[in-house]
Design a protein around this motif. Structure first.
Motif, PDB file in Angstrom:
ATOM      1  N   GLU A  57      -9.276  -5.173 -15.324  1.00 10.90           N
ATOM      2  CA  GLU A  57      -8.590  -5.596 -14.506  1.00 10.90           C
ATOM      3  C   GLU A  57      -8.183  -4.212 -13.344  1.00 10.90           C
ATOM      4  O   GLU A  57      -7.229  -4.808 -11.797  1.00 10.90           O
ATOM      5  CB  GLU A  57      -6.846  -5.580 -14.749  1.00 10.90           C
ATOM      6  CG  GLU A  57      -6.833  -6.602 -15.508  1.00 10.90           C
ATOM      7  CD  GLU A  57      -5.060  -7.537 -17.007  1.00 10.90           C
ATOM      8  OE1 GLU A  57      -4.539  -5.802 -17.006  1.00 10.90           O
ATOM      9  OE2 GLU A  57      -4.625  -8.476 -16.422  1.00 10.90           O
ATOM     10  N   ALA A 285      -1.690  -9.983  -9.526  1.00 11.19           N
ATOM     11  CA  ALA A 285      -2.056  -8.960  -8.947  1.00 11.19           C
ATOM     12  C   ALA A 285      -2.317  -7.209  -9.288  1.00 11.19           C
ATOM     13  O   ALA A 285      -0.961  -7.488 -10.308  1.00 11.19           O
ATOM     14  CB  ALA A 285      -2.065  -9.004  -7.620  1.00 11.19           C
ATOM     15  N   THR A 288      -4.469  -1.757  -5.405  1.00 11.67           N
ATOM     16  CA  THR A 288      -5.567  -0.905  -5.835  1.00 11.67           C
ATOM     17  C   THR A 288      -6.143  -0.007  -4.665  1.00 11.67           C
ATOM     18  O   THR A 288      -6.203   1.511  -5.131  1.00 11.67           O
ATOM     19  CB  THR A 288      -7.381  -1.839  -5.471  1.00 11.67           C
ATOM     20  OG1 THR A 288      -6.565  -2.222  -4.211  1.00 11.67           O
ATOM     21  CG2 THR A 288      -7.016  -2.752  -6.179  1.00 11.67           C
ATOM     22  N   ARG A 300      -5.700  -6.475  -5.784  1.00  9.79           N
ATOM     23  CA  ARG A 300      -6.300  -7.572  -5.776  1.00  9.79           C
ATOM     24  C   ARG A 300      -5.993  -9.208  -6.913  1.00  9.79           C
ATOM     25  O   ARG A 300      -5.207  -8.307  -7.620  1.00  9.79           O
ATOM     26  CB  ARG A 300      -7.302  -6.870  -6.911  1.00  9.79           C
ATOM     27  CG  ARG A 300      -8.396  -7.271  -7.441  1.00  9.79           C
ATOM     28  CD  ARG A 300      -9.034  -6.681  -8.473  1.00  9.79           C
ATOM     29  NE  ARG A 300     -10.051  -5.549  -7.725  1.00  9.79           N
ATOM     30  CZ  ARG A 300      -9.891  -4.666  -8.993  1.00  9.79           C
ATOM     31  NH1 ARG A 300      -9.889  -4.740 -10.165  1.00  9.79           N
ATOM     32  NH2 ARG A 300     -10.401  -3.704  -8.300  1.00  9.79           N
ATOM     33  N   ARG A 301      -6.290 -10.062  -6.572  1.00  5.74           N
ATOM     34  CA  ARG A 301      -5.795 -11.215  -6.940  1.00  5.74           C
ATOM     35  C   ARG A 301      -6.350 -11.050  -8.669  1.00  5.74           C
ATOM     36  O   ARG A 301      -7.569 -11.161  -8.713  1.00  5.74           O
ATOM     37  CB  ARG A 301      -6.053 -11.864  -6.670  1.00  5.74           C
ATOM     38  CG  ARG A 301      -4.806 -12.866  -5.188  1.00  5.74           C
ATOM     39  CD  ARG A 301      -5.098 -14.247  -4.368  1.00  5.74           C
ATOM     40  NE  ARG A 301      -4.116 -14.383  -3.868  1.00  5.74           N
ATOM     41  CZ  ARG A 301      -4.520 -14.294  -2.847  1.00  5.74           C
ATOM     42  NH1 ARG A 301      -5.335 -13.981  -1.928  1.00  5.74           N
ATOM     43  NH2 ARG A 301      -3.364 -14.962  -1.712  1.00  5.74           N
ATOM     44  N   GLY A 305      -9.868 -12.027  -8.039  1.00  8.81           N
ATOM     45  CA  GLY A 305     -11.366 -11.028  -7.699  1.00  8.81           C
ATOM     46  C   GLY A 305     -10.822 -10.155  -6.002  1.00  8.81           C
ATOM     47  O   GLY A 305     -10.926  -9.757  -5.978  1.00  8.81           O
ATOM     48  N   GLU A 306     -10.546 -11.431  -5.070  1.00  8.92           N
ATOM     49  CA  GLU A 306     -10.103 -11.202  -3.948  1.00  8.92           C
ATOM     50  C   GLU A 306      -9.339 -10.333  -3.701  1.00  8.92           C
ATOM     51  O   GLU A 306      -8.404 -10.255  -4.013  1.00  8.92           O
ATOM     52  CB  GLU A 306      -9.398 -12.322  -3.370  1.00  8.92           C
ATOM     53  CG  GLU A 306      -9.569 -12.182  -1.785  1.00  8.92           C
ATOM     54  CD  GLU A 306      -8.619 -13.737  -0.750  1.00  8.92           C
ATOM     55  OE1 GLU A 306      -8.524 -13.700   0.365  1.00  8.92           O
ATOM     56  OE2 GLU A 306      -7.736 -14.439  -1.994  1.00  8.92           O
ATOM     57  N   GLU A 307      -9.331  -9.302  -2.860  1.00  7.73           N
ATOM     58  CA  GLU A 307      -8.471  -7.943  -2.451  1.00  7.73           C
ATOM     59  C   GLU A 307      -8.119  -8.414  -0.920  1.00  7.73           C
ATOM     60  O   GLU A 307      -8.565  -9.358   0.074  1.00  7.73           O
ATOM     61  CB  GLU A 307      -9.363  -6.736  -2.155  1.00  7.73           C
ATOM     62  CG  GLU A 307      -9.595  -6.138  -3.108  1.00  7.73           C
ATOM     63  CD  GLU A 307      -9.829  -4.273  -3.129  1.00  7.73           C
ATOM     64  OE1 GLU A 307      -9.709  -4.277  -2.412  1.00  7.73           O
ATOM     65  OE2 GLU A 307      -9.999  -4.018  -4.814  1.00  7.73           O
TER      66      GLU A 307
END
Length: 322
Positions: A57, A285, A288, A300-301, A305-307
């Motif tokens: 994570e 999330a 980061t 980051r979800r 994995g989308e930021e």
């Protein structure tokens, strides 16, 4: 990398990411390594409550905003040595505390954000000194936003590093601020305003503080900055940072001036990198990094994995930390 409660450590999925230090600031466990349950129990015995770990994570999170741990520990040591000298009635180690303040100011210069290391990553006997260092780090960033020049920042930092020095005399509760003031004002080379930080850091603008119950302009600005940072640092040991930040905002104009509370909110993130959060839509999330807005980090979800930068997405709200 992220910080987790030691009770959440899982040997199968997590690796120690930063060394663990003992009561004498020596490396107890080096990193990286997996922690055997036997050693995990030993860490808990000495009072260590949180760990730096790497896991799936937290991949790619560097915590570069955090002060380098060896440098941070050097400042913690300087504070401890000052307390020890006062407790033993020895010569006040002025040079060491001045150098510690200068080191923190240098860390802050040229950086948008400097975070302290969580005191709970250390053995229990070191935490009061670590607490003072973290209060100073926050206060310097608030002072920077208030337009303080370097000499003012130095006096603020010294006051914050020593705000609880009265406790070294054995005084506790409502007696320690006055004791700290007497110690600091007896050191000719220290600015009297630094001594007032120790004297007034538990006061409030509304007169509900101690030891004197002062009000309004009698509450000097340096002491307000320290008092707010001290209160917040104590709060985040008990409640999630976003709840502590809401309490800070509720103090605006009551316990501390509006100007100082506003500067604090602009200077100190409620969600440091590595914090797991839940978005208002229910998604989980992880923070980061911090970029343009202290309270609207890049996250980051965990499902995709989308930021995304929350500073650029005003409709995406944080529901709280996990």
């Amino acid at each position: 990398m992220r910080v987790i409660p030691i009770t959440q450590y899982h040997e199968s999925t997590m690796q120690l990411a930063q060394p663990v230090y003992d009561r004498q600031r020596r490396i107890l466990l080096s990193a990286p390594q997996f922690i055997h349950p036997k050693y995990l129990a030993k860490l808990q015995e000495v009072g260590i409550r949180t760990l730096f770990v790497e896991d799936a994570e937290s991949r790619g999170i560097t915590l570069e905003e955090m002060m380098d741990i060896p440098s941070w520990l050097d400042v913690v040591q300087a504070v401890q040595e000052t307390y020890d000298a006062v407790a033993a009635r020895k010569t006040f180690p002025l040079r060491g505390i001045q150098q510690a303040a200068g080191r923190l100011i240098k860390e802050m210069q040229g950086r948008q954000l400097v975070l302290g290391v969580p005191p709970s990553t250390l053995a229990e006997n070191l935490r009061p000194y670590a607490h003072a260092v973290n209060v100073s780090i926050m206060a310097l960033q608030v002072g920077k936003l208030l337009g303080y020049h370097e000499l003012m920042l130095r006096d603020l930092a010294i006051g914050c590093l020593l705000h609880d020095i009265g406790k070294a005399t054995g005084k506790e509760n409502e007696e320690h601020p006055a004791a700290g003031f007497e110690i600091m004002r007896s050191v000719r080379e220290l600015n009297l305003l630094s001594a007032h930080v120790a004297f007034q850091h538990h006061e409030r603008m509304d007169g509900q503080g101690y030891p004197r119950g002062i009000q309004g302009n009698a509450f000097v600005q340096y002491a307000q900055v320290c008092g707010l940072c001290n209160a917040y640092e104590n709060l985040i040991e008990k409640v999630p940072p976003h709840e502590a930040m809401e309490m800070v905002m509720a103090w605006s104009g009551r316990a501390y001036s509006v100007e100082i509370v506003q500067a604090f909110v602009r200077a100190v993130p409620a969600y440091p990198p590595g914090t797991k959060i839940r978005l208002q839509a229910g998604e989980e999330a992880i923070v980061t990094k911090i970029t343009s807005h202290m309270q609207r980090p890049v996250v980051r979800r965990l499902t995709t994995g989308e930021e995304i930068s929350l500073a650029d997405e005003p409709t995406i709200m944080i529901a709280g930390s996990i």
